[in-house]
Design an enzyme around this catalytic site. Structure first.
Site, PDB file in Angstrom:
ATOM      1  N   ARG A  60       0.854  -1.186   0.000  1.00  0.00           N
ATOM      2  CA  ARG A  60       0.000   0.000   0.000  1.00  0.00           C
ATOM      3  C   ARG A  60       0.889   1.235   0.000  1.00  0.00           C
ATOM      4  O   ARG A  60       1.771   1.371   0.848  1.00  0.00           O
ATOM      5  CB  ARG A  60      -0.852  -0.061   1.274  1.00  0.00           C
ATOM      6  CG  ARG A  60      -2.095   0.725   1.242  1.00  0.00           C
ATOM      7  CD  ARG A  60      -2.937   0.384   2.455  1.00  0.00           C
ATOM      8  NE  ARG A  60      -2.409   0.969   3.669  1.00  0.00           N
ATOM      9  CZ  ARG A  60      -3.146   1.419   4.663  1.00  0.00           C
ATOM     10  NH1 ARG A  60      -4.462   1.336   4.591  1.00  0.00           N
ATOM     11  NH2 ARG A  60      -2.604   1.933   5.738  1.00  0.00           N
ATOM     12  N   THR A  67      -1.225   7.656  -1.071  1.00  0.00           N
ATOM     13  CA  THR A  67      -2.501   7.459  -1.782  1.00  0.00           C
ATOM     14  C   THR A  67      -3.330   6.328  -1.179  1.00  0.00           C
ATOM     15  O   THR A  67      -4.516   6.193  -1.482  1.00  0.00           O
ATOM     16  CB  THR A  67      -2.236   7.091  -3.257  1.00  0.00           C
ATOM     17  OG1 THR A  67      -1.477   5.858  -3.261  1.00  0.00           O
ATOM     18  CG2 THR A  67      -1.430   8.161  -3.969  1.00  0.00           C
ATOM     19  N   ASP A  92       1.195  -1.275  12.290  1.00  0.00           N
ATOM     20  CA  ASP A  92       1.566  -1.833  10.988  1.00  0.00           C
ATOM     21  C   ASP A  92       1.979  -3.292  11.187  1.00  0.00           C
ATOM     22  O   ASP A  92       3.041  -3.581  11.740  1.00  0.00           O
ATOM     23  CB  ASP A  92       2.713  -1.012  10.386  1.00  0.00           C
ATOM     24  CG  ASP A  92       3.007  -1.439   8.961  1.00  0.00           C
ATOM     25  OD1 ASP A  92       3.178  -2.657   8.731  1.00  0.00           O
ATOM     26  OD2 ASP A  92       3.051  -0.581   8.079  1.00  0.00           O
ATOM     27  N   ASP A 141       5.404  -4.416   9.647  1.00  0.00           N
ATOM     28  CA  ASP A 141       6.554  -3.867  10.380  1.00  0.00           C
ATOM     29  C   ASP A 141       6.722  -4.565  11.723  1.00  0.00           C
ATOM     30  O   ASP A 141       7.844  -4.848  12.143  1.00  0.00           O
ATOM     31  CB  ASP A 141       6.370  -2.362  10.602  1.00  0.00           C
ATOM     32  CG  ASP A 141       6.618  -1.566   9.325  1.00  0.00           C
ATOM     33  OD1 ASP A 141       7.026  -2.173   8.324  1.00  0.00           O
ATOM     34  OD2 ASP A 141       6.385  -0.351   9.342  1.00  0.00           O
TER      35      ASP A 141
HETATM   36  O1  LIG Z   1      -7.004  -2.578   3.310  1.00  0.00           O
HETATM   37  P1  LIG Z   1      -5.825  -1.767   2.902  1.00  0.00           P
HETATM   38  O2  LIG Z   1      -6.065  -0.290   3.084  1.00  0.00           O
HETATM   39  O3  LIG Z   1      -5.341  -2.082   1.525  1.00  0.00           O
HETATM   40  O4  LIG Z   1      -4.650  -2.067   3.943  1.00  0.00           O
HETATM   41  C1  LIG Z   1      -4.338  -3.335   4.352  1.00  0.00           C
HETATM   42  C2  LIG Z   1      -3.025  -3.781   3.797  1.00  0.00           C
HETATM   43  O5  LIG Z   1      -1.961  -3.008   4.393  1.00  0.00           O
HETATM   44  C3  LIG Z   1      -0.987  -3.895   4.956  1.00  0.00           C
HETATM   45  O6  LIG Z   1      -0.011  -4.245   4.070  1.00  0.00           O
HETATM   46  P2  LIG Z   1       1.176  -3.241   3.626  1.00  0.00           P
HETATM   47  O7  LIG Z   1       0.803  -2.552   2.355  1.00  0.00           O
HETATM   48  O8  LIG Z   1       1.548  -2.387   4.775  1.00  0.00           O
HETATM   49  O9  LIG Z   1       2.331  -4.235   3.261  1.00  0.00           O
HETATM   50  P3  LIG Z   1       3.197  -5.156   4.229  1.00  0.00           P
HETATM   51  O10 LIG Z   1       2.324  -6.296   4.618  1.00  0.00           O
HETATM   52  O11 LIG Z   1       4.333  -5.531   3.374  1.00  0.00           O
HETATM   53  O12 LIG Z   1       3.619  -4.336   5.408  1.00  0.00           O
HETATM   54  C4  LIG Z   1      -1.827  -5.097   5.340  1.00  0.00           C
HETATM   55  O13 LIG Z   1      -1.066  -6.241   5.580  1.00  0.00           O
HETATM   56  C5  LIG Z   1      -2.767  -5.226   4.171  1.00  0.00           C
HETATM   57  O14 LIG Z   1      -2.230  -5.929   3.095  1.00  0.00           O
HETATM   58  O1  LIG Z   2      -3.816  -0.478  10.563  1.00  0.00           O
HETATM   59  C1  LIG Z   2      -3.264  -0.952   9.551  1.00  0.00           C
HETATM   60  C2  LIG Z   2      -3.707  -0.638   8.243  1.00  0.00           C
HETATM   61  C3  LIG Z   2      -3.062  -1.193   7.182  1.00  0.00           C
HETATM   62  N1  LIG Z   2      -2.022  -2.008   7.381  1.00  0.00           N
HETATM   63  C4  LIG Z   2      -1.586  -2.316   8.627  1.00  0.00           C
HETATM   64  O2  LIG Z   2      -0.615  -3.074   8.786  1.00  0.00           O
HETATM   65  N2  LIG Z   2      -2.202  -1.773   9.675  1.00  0.00           N
HETATM   66 MG   LIG Z   3       2.849  -2.741   6.284  1.00  0.00          MG
END
Ligand SMILES: O=P(O)(O)OC[C@H]1O[C@H](OP(=O)(O)OP(=O)(O)O)[C@H](O)[C@@H]1O
Ligand SMILES: O=c1cc[nH]c(=O)[nH]1
Ligand SMILES: [Mg+2]
Length: 207
Positions: free
Chosen positions: A103, A107, A199, A202
Site C-alpha cells: 500500500r 494514496t 503496521d 513492520d
Molecule cells: O485494506 P488496505 O487499506 O489495503 O490495507 C491493508 C493492507 O496493508 C498492509 O499491508 P502493507 O501494504 O503495509 O504491506 P506489508 O504487509 O508488506 O507491510 C496489510 O497487511 C494489508 O495488506
Molecule cells: O492499521 C493498519 C492498516 C493497514 N495495514 C496495517 O498493517 N495496519
Molecule cells: Mg505494512
C-alpha cells in the site's frame, strides 16, 4: 452483517489483545499471530465440503469422508506470511500461492509486486489471508486477481477488520465470506485501523 463472521473464541481474544499491545516484540508478535491464525482456521474451514470415501481400518472396511476439493492458501505479502505457518499446521496438505501487495503511504493505493499462483485455480477452495483489512484496497486487488485467474470459491481471513474494508469487500464480492477476529472502530487519516495493532508487517518483521 451477513457473510462477515467474527470469531470470538476466548483464546483468540486473549491473544489478539497481546498482539495489539505496543510492547509486544516481533518474536512474540510472530508466535501469537501464527497461533491465532491456527485457531481461526478451524472456524473458517467449517463449511468446506466433504465427500464419502471408503477406508480400510486394521480390522475392516468402513465409510469415512475426505475434503471434496484441494485447498489453496494465499498469504498476501508481507503481513499475511505471519498467518501461514499457523494455518499450514492444520491443513498441511494445502498448496500455497503468494500475492505481493504494498500500500502506497500517501494514496493508500495497493500495488502488486509479486505473484506466484498454481494453474487451474477453478479446482481449489482458496483461503486468502492478511491480518489487516483497512480500506479494503489490497483485499479487492487480491480478489480481482484470483477471480481473474479462475478462482471460484474464495474466503478471506483477517485478524482485524475496519468497517470501511468490510463494506468494500462485501459490496464487490457479496458471496465471499470474511472471517475476522475483530471489527474495529474505523480508520485514521493515514488509513490505519483504530484501535488496531499498528503496521502488522513492520511489527512482524521488525522493520
Ligand atoms: O485494506 P488496505 O487499506 O489495503 O490495507 C491493508 C493492507 O496493508 C498492509 O499491508 P502493507 O501494504 O503495509 O504491506 P506489508 O504487509 O508488506 O507491510 C496489510 O497487511 C494489508 O495488506
Ligand atoms: O492499521 C493498519 C492498516 C493497514 N495495514 C496495517 O498493517 N495496519
Ligand atoms: Mg505494512
Amino acid at each position: 452483517m451477513t457473510g462477515v463472521i467474527v470469531i470470538r473464541h476466548p483464546l483468540i481474544r486473549h491473544n489478539l489483545t497481546r498482539l495489539r499491545d505496543r510492547r509486544t516484540p516481533p518474536q512474540e508478535f510472530r508466535r501469537l499471530l501464527a497461533e491465532v491464525a491456527g485457531l481461526m482456521v478451524y472456524e473458517a474451514t467449517r463449511s468446506l465440503r466433504v465427500r464419502r470415501c471408503e477406508v480400510e481400518t486394521p480390522l475392516e472396511r468402513t465409510v469415512g469422508c475426505e475434503l471434496e476439493r484441494e485447498v489453496l492458501l494465499v498469504p498476501v505479502l508481507r503481513a499475511g506470511l505471519g498467518m501461514l505457518d499457523g494455518i499450514l499446521r492444520l491443513i498441511p496438505h494445502a498448496r500455497v500461492g503468494f500475492l505481493g501487495l504494498r500500500r502506497e503511504e500517501s494514496t493508500l493505493e495497493a500495488a502488486f509486486y509479486h505473484e506466484s499462483l498454481p494453474a487451474g485455480l477453478e479446482r481449489f477452495e482458496v483461503l486468502v489471508m492478511d491480518p489487516m483489512l483497512a480500506t479494503g484496497g489490497s483485499a479487492l486487488k487480491a480478489l480481482d486477481r484470483l477471480t481473474q485467474a479462475g478462482a471460484r470459491r474464495l474466503r478471506m481471513i483477517h485478524l482485524v477488520a475496519a468497517p470501511e474494508g468490510i463494506r468494500a469487500v462485501r459490496s464487490r464480492y457479496p458471496r465471499v465470506p470474511v472471517f475476522t477476529a475483530a471489527i474495529d472502530r474505523g480508520l485514521n487519516e493515514r488509513g490505519f485501523i483504530l484501535p488496531g495493532l499498528g503496521d502488522a508487517g513492520d511489527r512482524l518483521f521488525g522493520t
